[in-house]
Write an enzyme that holds these catalytic residues in place. Structure first.
Site, PDB file in Angstrom:
ATOM      1  N   ASN A 205       0.851  -1.193   0.000  1.00  0.00           N
ATOM      2  CA  ASN A 205       0.000   0.000   0.000  1.00  0.00           C
ATOM      3  C   ASN A 205       0.886   1.242   0.000  1.00  0.00           C
ATOM      4  OD1 ASN A 205       0.526   0.806   2.847  1.00  0.00           O
ATOM      5  ND2 ASN A 205      -0.405  -1.189   3.236  1.00  0.00           N
ATOM      6  N   ASP A 273      -4.607  -6.171   5.214  1.00  0.00           N
ATOM      7  CA  ASP A 273      -5.655  -6.966   5.863  1.00  0.00           C
ATOM      8  C   ASP A 273      -5.610  -8.422   5.421  1.00  0.00           C
ATOM      9  OD1 ASP A 273      -6.849  -4.986   7.473  1.00  0.00           O
ATOM     10  OD2 ASP A 273      -7.654  -4.059   5.653  1.00  0.00           O
ATOM     11  N   ASP A 299      -4.860  -9.174  13.363  1.00  0.00           N
ATOM     12  CA  ASP A 299      -5.004  -7.751  13.697  1.00  0.00           C
ATOM     13  C   ASP A 299      -4.092  -7.480  14.901  1.00  0.00           C
ATOM     14  OD1 ASP A 299      -5.815  -5.266  14.758  1.00  0.00           O
ATOM     15  OD2 ASP A 299      -7.714  -5.435  13.669  1.00  0.00           O
ATOM     16  N   ILE A 300      -2.983  -6.800  14.649  1.00  0.00           N
ATOM     17  CA  ILE A 300      -1.967  -6.593  15.693  1.00  0.00           C
ATOM     18  C   ILE A 300      -2.520  -5.709  16.811  1.00  0.00           C
ATOM     19  CG2 ILE A 300       0.369  -5.728  16.139  1.00  0.00           C
ATOM     20  CD1 ILE A 300       0.834  -6.260  13.045  1.00  0.00           C
ATOM     21  N   PHE A 319      -4.707   3.815  14.814  1.00  0.00           N
ATOM     22  CA  PHE A 319      -4.950   4.836  13.791  1.00  0.00           C
ATOM     23  C   PHE A 319      -6.130   4.370  12.948  1.00  0.00           C
ATOM     24  CE2 PHE A 319      -1.649   8.203  13.251  1.00  0.00           C
ATOM     25  CZ  PHE A 319      -1.023   7.998  14.480  1.00  0.00           C
ATOM     26  N   LYS A 337     -12.136  -2.053  18.921  1.00  0.00           N
ATOM     27  CA  LYS A 337     -10.789  -2.614  19.120  1.00  0.00           C
ATOM     28  C   LYS A 337     -10.346  -2.486  20.573  1.00  0.00           C
ATOM     29  CE  LYS A 337      -9.245  -2.346  14.427  1.00  0.00           C
ATOM     30  NZ  LYS A 337      -8.194  -2.892  13.592  1.00  0.00           N
TER      31      LYS A 337
HETATM   32  O1  C5P Z   1      -9.353  -2.042  11.157  1.00  0.00           O
HETATM   33  P1  C5P Z   1      -8.415  -1.045  10.557  1.00  0.00           P
HETATM   34  O2  C5P Z   1      -7.398  -1.672   9.643  1.00  0.00           O
HETATM   35  O3  C5P Z   1      -9.062   0.148   9.954  1.00  0.00           O
HETATM   36  O4  C5P Z   1      -7.613  -0.477  11.826  1.00  0.00           O
HETATM   37  C1  C5P Z   1      -6.515   0.370  11.695  1.00  0.00           C
HETATM   38  C2  C5P Z   1      -5.657   0.267  12.930  1.00  0.00           C
HETATM   39  O5  C5P Z   1      -5.419  -1.099  13.249  1.00  0.00           O
HETATM   40  C3  C5P Z   1      -4.291   0.888  12.756  1.00  0.00           C
HETATM   41  O6  C5P Z   1      -3.860   1.356  14.019  1.00  0.00           O
HETATM   42  C4  C5P Z   1      -3.451  -0.297  12.285  1.00  0.00           C
HETATM   43  O7  C5P Z   1      -2.071  -0.095  12.584  1.00  0.00           O
HETATM   44  C5  C5P Z   1      -4.042  -1.421  13.085  1.00  0.00           C
HETATM   45  N1  C5P Z   1      -4.000  -2.726  12.418  1.00  0.00           N
HETATM   46  C6  C5P Z   1      -3.194  -3.722  12.921  1.00  0.00           C
HETATM   47  N2  C5P Z   1      -3.175  -4.954  12.330  1.00  0.00           N
HETATM   48  C7  C5P Z   1      -3.945  -5.212  11.261  1.00  0.00           C
HETATM   49  C8  C5P Z   1      -4.782  -4.220  10.722  1.00  0.00           C
HETATM   50  C9  C5P Z   1      -4.767  -2.989  11.325  1.00  0.00           C
HETATM   51  O8  C5P Z   1      -2.477  -3.473  13.901  1.00  0.00           O
HETATM   52  N3  C5P Z   1      -3.909  -6.413  10.704  1.00  0.00           N
END
Ligand code: C5P
Length: 396
Positions: A205, A273, A299-300, A319, A337
Site C-alpha cells: 500500500n 488486511d 489484527d496486531i 490509527f 478494538k
Molecule cells: O481495522 P483497521 O485496519 O481500519 O484499523 C486500523 C488500525 O489497526 C491501525 O492502528 C493499524 O495499525 C491497526 N492494524 C493492525 N493490524 C492489522 C490491521 C490494522 O495493527 N492487521
C-alpha cells in the site's frame, strides 16, 4: 558537568567535529577526544586539543597515552561515547567487536551509552553490508543520529551526509534529558507491509512510514525507550529508537509480541488486511488468469488490546484511516478494538496524506478529542504524545 568521549573517525566530515567540540562545550559539556589514525589525516591533534582543552589520545600502544589515561579508564570516565563522524569502517568494527586500535578498543571496553553519527558516500551508506551493520548496531542498543540526504564532498548527492552540527548537539542534549516517559517502553508499528504473491511480486500500500517514524521520534524525545517495528520504508530510524525491520503482517505481529512487555503501543502501520499463499515460483503469464486466494492477517492492534492483565500495555493507540464519516467510524473503532486512543485521519481522494509531510488528524480518547488541521506529521505526533501523557496521568 556531563562528559563526552568524542571518537573522530577518518572521513572528510571530520573537519566538522572541530565545530562540534566548540558547540558541545558551549552547551556545557566536557569533551575528551580520541582521534583515529585516519581522522588525523583530515584534522590535526593540535586543533582538537586546543578546542577541547584536553589532551587528545590516538595510540593504543603509546606508553605516554596509556600512562596518562588507560583505554579502559578513557571509556569509563565518559557519560556518553559519541562517534562522529562514524565511518563505514568504524561501524563494521563495532559490529564485529574488533579492537585493533584505540578507538575500537575503547568502544569494546565501554559500558556507557554509545551514539554514532554516520557520514559516508551514498553508495557506501546504501550498501547491504552497511545497512546490515546499522541494524545490528541498533539491536545492540547503539543510538544513531542521521545521516541526512544532501550534497557530498565527493560530488555525489544522496543519503549519507553527516547531520548538521546543531542537530547533533540537540540530539546529545535530549539524550540527557529525562522526559515524562522516562522508564517507559513503547512499541510503535510503522510503514506498509508487503505480502508476497510469488518470489517477485507482492501486495503493498502507499504508506511511507513517515507518521509512524515521527511518533517513534516524539516518544523517544519524551524519554521513552522505543522499539520501532517497521515494514519496508526508505526512512532512517529516529535517534533513540531500536528499529526492527519486517516485511509481512505476520512478521510484524511476531516482532511486536516479541518486544513485549511494553507500557505503550502505538499501531501506526498500514498493515495489509489479507495475505496470499505465495506461489513457490514466479507466476507465468498464460491464458488463465491466476486466482489469488486471500486469507485474513492477524489484527496486531486488537491482539494487543486483548492481552490480559499486566501483559496489556497501559496505553494502546490505534490509527483509523477513513474516507467517509471519519469521526463516527473512528469512535466506533475505539470501542470495537478496545484501544485507549484513536487517531482518525482522512485518506479520501481529496486528501494528500500518504507520503506527504502534512496531515489532518483528530485525536480521540475516552475523555478528550482534539482536531489538528494541516499540521506536519511531527506536530501530529507531538500532539498524540501529549494526549498519551495526559491519558496515562503522567506529569509533563
Ligand atoms: O481495522 P483497521 O485496519 O481500519 O484499523 C486500523 C488500525 O489497526 C491501525 O492502528 C493499524 O495499525 C491497526 N492494524 C493492525 N493490524 C492489522 C490491521 C490494522 O495493527 N492487521
Amino acid at each position: 558537568m556531563k562528559r563526552i568521549l568524542l571518537i573522530i573517525g577518518g572521513g572528510i566530515a571530520a573537519y566538522k567535529s572541530l565545530e562540534l567540540i566548540r558547540r558541545l562545550r558551549d552547551a556545557g559539556f566536557e569533551v575528551q577526544a580520541v582521534l583515529t589514525k585516519a581522522g588525523a589525516e583530515f584534522i590535526t591533534p593540535l586543533s582538537v586539543a586546543a578546542l577541547s582543552e584536553q589532551p587528545v589520545y590516538s595510540e593504543l600502544f603509546s606508553l605516554k597515552d596509556e600512562t596518562e589515561m588507560g583505554h579502559i579508564q578513557l571509556s569509563r570516565k565518559a557519560d556518553v561515547v559519541l562517534v562522529c563522524p562514524a565511518t563505514a569502517d568504524l561501524m563494521a568494527k563495532m559490529v564485529h567487536g574488533l579492537a585493533n586500535d584505540l578507538a575500537s578498543t575503547v568502544l569494546l571496553a565501554t559500558d556507557k551509552p554509545v551514539i554514532v553519527v554516520p557520514a559516508m558516500n551514498v553508495r557506501m551508506w546504501e550498501h547491504k553490508a552497511t545497512q546490515r551493520n546499522l541494524t545490528q548496531l541498533t539491536a545492540d542498543g547503539v543510538h544513531c543520529i542521521g545521516p541526512v540526504t544532501g550534497p557530498m564532498a565527493c560530488g555525489e548527492h544522496g543519503m549519507g551526509r553527516m547531520s548538521e552540527v546543531g542537530d547533533i548537539v540537540a540530539a546529545v542534549q535530549s539524550h540527557f534529558r529525562a522526559g515524562p516517559l522516562h522508564g517507559k517502553h513503547a512499541i510503535v508499528t510503522a510503514g506498509p507491509t508487503h505480502e508476497p504473491i510469488d518470489p517477485v511480486r507482492y501486495i503493498a500500500n502507499r504508506s511511507s512510514g513517515k507518521q509512524g517514524y515521527a511518533v517513534a521520534a516524539a516518544l523517544a524525545a519524551h524519554g521513552a525507550r522505543v522499539t520501532l517495528v517497521s515494514g519496508p520504508t526508505n526512512l532512517t530510524a529516529p535517534h533513540g529508537t531500536t528499529l526492527v525491520k519486517v516485511e509481512t503482517a505476520h512478521e510484524m505481529y511476531e516482532a511486536v509480541h516479541k518486544a513485549l512487555p511494553a507500557d505503550i503501543a502505538v499501531c501506526v502501520a498500514a498493515v495489509a488486511d489479507w495475505r496470499v499463499k505465495p506461489a513457490p515460483q514466479k507466476l507465468k503469464k498464460s491464458a488463465h488468469m491466476p486466482k489469488l486466494e486471500l486469507s485474513e492477517n492477524p489484527d496486531i492492534l486488537a491482539s494487543l488490546c486483548a492481552l490480559k492483565d499486566e501483559r496489556r500495555p497501559a496505553c494502546v493507540v490505534g490509527f483509523a484511516a477513513e474516507t467517509t464519516d471519519i469521526l463516527s467510524h473512528a469512535r466506533a473503532k475505539l470501542k470495537s478494538k478496545s484501544c485507549d486512543i484513536i487517531v482518525a485521519n482522512d485518506v479520501s481522494e481529496t486528501s494528500t496524506i500518504f507520503g506527504c509531510d502534512t496531515t489532518t488528524v483528530d485525536i480521540i480518547s475516552a475523555t478528550a478529542q482534539t482536531h489538528h488541521a494541516r499540521v506536519s506529521k511531527t506536530m501530529a505526533a507531538d500532539a498524540l504524545v501529549q494526549t498519551l501523557i495526559q491519558t496515562m496521568d503522567l506529569n509533563i
